[in-house]
Motif scaffolding. Sequence first.
Motif, mmCIF file in Angstrom:
data_model
loop_
_atom_site.group_PDB
_atom_site.id
_atom_site.type_symbol
_atom_site.label_atom_id
_atom_site.label_comp_id
_atom_site.label_asym_id
_atom_site.label_seq_id
_atom_site.Cartn_x
_atom_site.Cartn_y
_atom_site.Cartn_z
ATOM 1 N N ALA A 138 2.013 -8.169 0.485
ATOM 2 C CA ALA A 138 2.442 -7.056 0.427
ATOM 3 C C ALA A 138 1.312 -5.900 -0.333
ATOM 4 O O ALA A 138 1.413 -4.681 0.242
ATOM 5 C CB ALA A 138 3.687 -6.739 -0.494
ATOM 6 N N TYR A 139 0.641 -6.344 -1.253
ATOM 7 C CA TYR A 139 -0.358 -5.612 -1.788
ATOM 8 C C TYR A 139 -1.563 -5.138 -0.637
ATOM 9 O O TYR A 139 -1.957 -4.181 -0.360
ATOM 10 C CB TYR A 139 -1.189 -6.307 -3.013
ATOM 11 N N VAL A 140 -1.922 -6.261 0.419
ATOM 12 C CA VAL A 140 -2.626 -6.039 1.136
ATOM 13 C C VAL A 140 -2.275 -4.820 2.416
ATOM 14 O O VAL A 140 -3.142 -4.215 2.595
ATOM 15 C CB VAL A 140 -3.161 -7.276 1.945
ATOM 16 N N HIS A 141 -1.131 -5.200 2.668
ATOM 17 C CA HIS A 141 -0.511 -3.978 3.440
ATOM 18 C C HIS A 141 -0.394 -2.684 2.825
ATOM 19 O O HIS A 141 -0.536 -1.661 3.607
ATOM 20 C CB HIS A 141 1.032 -4.247 3.927
ATOM 21 N N SER A 142 -0.195 -2.485 1.601
ATOM 22 C CA SER A 142 -0.110 -1.108 0.937
ATOM 23 C C SER A 142 -1.469 -0.437 0.492
ATOM 24 O O SER A 142 -1.393 0.426 0.053
ATOM 25 C CB SER A 142 1.005 -1.309 -0.266
ATOM 26 N N ALA A 143 -2.458 -1.247 0.570
ATOM 27 C CA ALA A 143 -3.781 -0.952 0.078
ATOM 28 C C ALA A 143 -4.668 -0.335 1.123
ATOM 29 O O ALA A 143 -5.805 0.104 0.716
ATOM 30 C CB ALA A 143 -4.570 -2.024 -0.627
ATOM 31 N N GLY A 144 -3.894 0.305 2.256
ATOM 32 C CA GLY A 144 -4.841 0.599 3.421
ATOM 33 C C GLY A 144 -5.404 2.025 3.104
ATOM 34 O O GLY A 144 -6.379 2.277 3.770
#
Length: 207
Positions: free
Chosen positions: A60-66
């Motif tokens: 979820a962090y990878v998705h939100s860190a864009g």
Amino acid sequence: MFKLLRYFSLTSAAAIAVVSVLAAYTYQRHEMAELIEFAETENANLARAFANVVWPRFGAYVHSAGDLDGDTLRARPETAEINAILTDLAVGVPVLKVKIYNVAGLTIFSSEPSQMGARKGDNPGFIITATEGRPANKLSHRDTFAAFSGPIRNRDVVESYIAIPGPDGRPEGVFELYLDVTDTIEAIHDSTFELALAIAAIFGTLY
């Protein structure tokens, strides 16, 4: 008759040399192709093992860190946690470096911190993996390399993009693993040289 015999001998010697070189070259290309195929499988297995630990906690962090830049990504507590996990997982395996991308190509994590925030969205290999889920590989020689254990020199590396599939099978992230194949490359070079000598010796004896 003498000139004909001499020309035949020279032609035969040249043919032996050419056949020996071609045989050694063909063998080396085959072994290199086998090496890259093996490295792809190894990297895929390792990426899955790493993702099984990292992705449930940080997907979820990878998705939100864009929309984060490199400095912000380096300062995030998730970065330190991911680095600690991957450093432990990399102990005893020939993985020199790991990078994690979102599907847009932003480097969310890299074990070489200066690379965080860089974008790979226009890299052909990354595009194939992020859009189609197929691995992409490249063999390269590095004079210097920033590995988990610190700077190292003169290493041969297979770099692989490996997709992390979501529940629907479509990629939801990409791992990039750098596998150290230096010893294998040296063994291939040695065996190629030995093969060339053996072929030359056999044909030389016949000659």
